[in-house]
Write a protein that holds these residues in place. Sequence first.
Motif: not given
Length: 538
Positions: A468-477, A479-491
Amino acid sequence: MSTITLSKESHKNPEKFRIKYEDADAVLGPKKVIKKDESLPVKESYSKVTIIGAGFGGITTALSIIKNLGCDFKIFEKHDDLGGTWYANTYPGCASDIPAIWYSIFDEMVTNWSDSRPPQYEMQEYMQEIVKKYKLKESCYLSTQVVEARYMEKSAEWQVESWDLKTGQKITHRSKILVNCSGGLVVPNVFKPKGMETFKGNYMHSAIWDHSVDFKGKQVIVVGNGCSAAQVVPALLDYEPKSIVQTIRSQHYIFPPHPKFLYFLYWLLGWNRIGLVMVRWLVAVVAESRYPMFAGNGIINRIMRWVNTRASLRYMKKTIPEKYHDIVIPKFKIGCKRLIFDYYYAPALRDKRIDVKLDEITEVKPHSVVLKSGIELPADIIVACTGYNITQSMNPYHIIGRDGFDLNQTWKEEGQSAYETILVKKCPNFFMVPGPNSATGHSSVVLAIENCAKYFSLVAPKILNGEIKSLEVKSEKYEEWFSTTQDLLRKSVFGTAFGGCVSWYSNDKVNPTAYPYSQITYFRRMRNVKWQDFNIER
């Protein structure tokens, strides 16, 4: 896998295992300046992997490279030695609040800790034993401050710009992979009320301790009551001050010390690796049983909160003088702030030299401090146990990813986050060990570091071997992680409205600190790489 037996030299000469005050202040203090001598030639170097930070994160990552990847690496560290927090934080009473059998690297466990929670200098001795064993200093740029890391798209390399703090020489380093191990509890929160510059006595932050200051017969003000303050206050009594007044703005749940049986069991079984592993997993299981009290409001969550709240309140009410009960006993949900596992703080409050005030310092005068209530207290020494600036600690240098992507600015606008606590969008071949949302209220941060290092060791080989020349997380993934974790942490209870308190876990935008799942889940996820979540350049 092996074991380490400490010489205990640190108990005879603790000063050999701590940073000098002048060096700490120059790097971490409010007047820190990066020395730059443009007349010196730029030093250029290269390695397959660059590691920034030489605390537990950097050392664990280096061991992972040595044992699993077998490639060359370079470590950049702003201090003049390795050890990170355990080299830089040297205040009296400084110790691990998590049992050391768990607050240590799994492959390098110790057979002879002096206590279940050893002092700072013994922890640093442990770190130095690992450094010597694997000759890590040979791969280090010490006393070197990184100011920028930039991804070079044509070569798929990271270019790190840094400065030698001793000589002022600029160092430019390139590598295929960049691993940020800067840590979250690094940059001290500045304590600067009105008039601070007029104070004629001694001032120090707990993170930058001046051991030359004489406390004997002095009137001491300690600001704060978190984990550091709970260790500093009782330890200062041994320095024979005239008085200690602790000013606090909120409360913490305080638990009894770790049971003596734990150290006895460690002493009984810890002479070989099998016994060490058994004790380590026992500690981990007991700690993990507390996880439900952080997570939500189901019946098991409420039961666990009730059990742990009852245990903490029983200890506090039994040990702390009644006159302080309304001042130090919390009314918010347990876990909203970091739990404190006590050794000496609660019983020390019975000492007549100590006073605790639920009040805030609004002004400092040459020889006194003024509280919000109007009370003026004489002061010869002010000790600020005001914690760390999490945002600055996670942004210690400028990070520029693909297409000029500015990670620091993005985090400032959106809030800090990292996919699975280790990868960020638009930053190829960039890892964080550990990154945002990797901490917990009940577990060992070293476990989080080892989880991230394991994930790194599973992904990095494909980059290093050229598949592999380069690897990066997909932006949508991302954002999905960010949204999911923050929703859980607010609870959760971590510094939320549900928890009922304000905490360093969270800021005005997000919670960039706490992990939203159990440590069992963390362990499992870090060993299950979802390759479909990445943009891969062959």
